[in-house]
Design a protein around this motif. Structure first.
Motif, PDB file in Angstrom:
ATOM      1  N   GLY A   1     -27.727  17.781 127.331  1.00  0.00           N
ATOM      2  CA  GLY A   1     -28.504  18.862 128.551  1.00  0.00           C
ATOM      3  C   GLY A   1     -28.469  20.284 127.845  1.00  0.00           C
ATOM      4  O   GLY A   1     -28.231  20.525 126.526  1.00  0.00           O
ATOM      5  N   LYS A   2     -28.965  21.111 128.599  1.00  0.00           N
ATOM      6  CA  LYS A   2     -29.210  22.378 128.042  1.00  0.00           C
ATOM      7  C   LYS A   2     -27.721  23.138 127.953  1.00  0.00           C
ATOM      8  O   LYS A   2     -27.148  23.041 128.787  1.00  0.00           O
ATOM      9  CB  LYS A   2     -30.146  23.314 128.920  1.00  0.00           C
ATOM     10  CG  LYS A   2     -30.183  24.592 128.222  1.00  0.00           C
ATOM     11  CD  LYS A   2     -30.847  25.678 129.486  1.00  0.00           C
ATOM     12  CE  LYS A   2     -30.951  27.080 128.990  1.00  0.00           C
ATOM     13  NZ  LYS A   2     -31.599  28.042 129.863  1.00  0.00           N
TER      14      LYS A   2
ATOM     15  N   ASP B   1     -26.488  21.536 131.160  1.00  0.00           N
ATOM     16  CA  ASP B   1     -27.015  21.447 132.644  1.00  0.00           C
ATOM     17  C   ASP B   1     -26.050  21.637 133.569  1.00  0.00           C
ATOM     18  O   ASP B   1     -26.048  21.142 134.813  1.00  0.00           O
ATOM     19  CB  ASP B   1     -27.576  20.178 132.692  1.00  0.00           C
ATOM     20  CG  ASP B   1     -28.983  19.968 131.940  1.00  0.00           C
ATOM     21  OD1 ASP B   1     -29.390  20.939 131.448  1.00  0.00           O
ATOM     22  OD2 ASP B   1     -29.068  18.832 131.585  1.00  0.00           O
TER      23      ASP B   1
END
Length: 333
Positions: free
Chosen positions: A195-196, A207
């Motif tokens: 994820g980010k 995330d």
């Protein structure tokens, strides 16, 4: 090319590397500040099977131009304290080193060491020496180089390979590469992040959730000023000069005063603006002892002038070593 950079090149397709700049940070200009490396955080999944007989060891640090044009490495080895499957750390890897320009290279490798094996024994010994890697930096660089060479010899003999590793370079802004800047360097044991990636309260998140892959996070610290500009050597000279002055030995006091000021003005441990500030501070500290008695060294930082103070503009070395400051048109007693 080092063993670690060779390993990282071979594993590049299987490892994700990402730099997350600190919010509000800006690139560090050459001769305007300092760089330091920290092992900020790590997570080792249970599948690594770290047990009582094994522990993870991190070997790494900074390589940059320090004395002259030849790159100098400031590397350290972690102690065996990191011995559980998931651990958060804030371990200093390198000392605070002036950035004089050129390329700054960050290298770090995570190894599995066996307590009774040669790598484990080397880590036990070298980890205890890591505290010696500090000012004066010329001496620290020699110690760090010998430590690194010793561990490299052990790794060469045993054939140990890192479980995770990173090789990352930064340059002065304007060169097209990643600039020298404060932030977190993340290496994941996966070809892509889940994820980010972001740093939340100093910890890695994807995330917004904890990352469950094996990973390492290194923090690149950048400072414009040292928080400890008075080295033990300079502090010793200050106290010697003051002591001689209080005993009435003015000739010896002035000689040591000059030595301390010159050492600060030419210190490779300080960037130019700090060299002048510290030299001025030393002059004031020793001269204040003539009529007023000793001013505690602990108060030095609070008395330092700003890097942009008008007092520093046009300041010459001979102004500091020529004698006590003039106050009100007369020489200080």
């Amino acid at each position: 090319m080092s063993r670690l950079s060779q390993w990282f090149s071979a594993r590049a397709d299987h490892t994700h590397l990402e730099f997350i700049p600190d919010p509000g940070s800006r690139p560090l200009l050459p001769r305007e500040g300092y760089v330091r490396l920290w092992l900020a955080e790590g997570f080792l999944a249970q599948r690594r099977s770290w047990g009582n007989d094994h522990f993870p060891a991190v070997h790494g640090g900074l390589t940059l131009n320090f004395l002259g044009t030849q790159p100098v490495g400031f590397k350290a080895v972690s102690t065996p304290a990191w011995s559980t499957p998931g651990v958060h750390l804030d371990l200093q890897v390198s000392p605070l080193v002036p950035y004089n320009g050129g390329v700054v290279t960050v290298e770090a490798g995570l190894y599995q060491a066996t307590q009774q094996g040669p790598l484990g024994a080397a880590v036990q010994v070298l980890g205890k020496l890591a505290g010696l890697v500090g000012p004066p930096l010329a001496t620290a660089a020699t110690i760090a180089e010998k430590m690194s060479e010793g561990l490299e010899a052990v790794l060469e003999a045993t054939g140990d390979q890192p479980r995770l590793g990173v090789h990352w370079s930064m340059v002065a802004p304007g060169g097209g590469g990643r600039p020298v800047q404060a932030g977190h360097l993340v290496v994941l044991d996966a070809p892509a992040p889940p994820g980010k990636l972001e740093i939340v309260d100093g910890r890695l998140r994807a995330d917004g959730r904890p990352v469950l892959l094996d990973y390492l996070v290194l923090r690149v610290e950048c400072r414009e000023e040292r928080d400890d500009p008075i080295t033990p050597e300079l502090e010793h000279l200050i106290r010697r000069a003051v002591e001689d002055g209080l005993h009435g030995n003015a000739e010896s006091m002035n000689a040591i005063r000059t030595e301390a000021i010159v050492k600060a003005w030419t210190s490779p441990d300080l960037v130019p603006k700090d060299q002048r500030r510290v030299a001025m501070l030393i002059r004031d500290e020793i001269d204040a002892a003539r009529p007023l008695g000793v001013v505690p060294v602990e108060r030095l930082a609070a008395r330092m002038v700003s890097r942009d103070s008008p007092e520093l503009k046009g300041l010459r070395l001979e102004d500091l070593v020529s004698g006590p400051r003039r106050r009100g048109g007369t020489s200080a007693p």
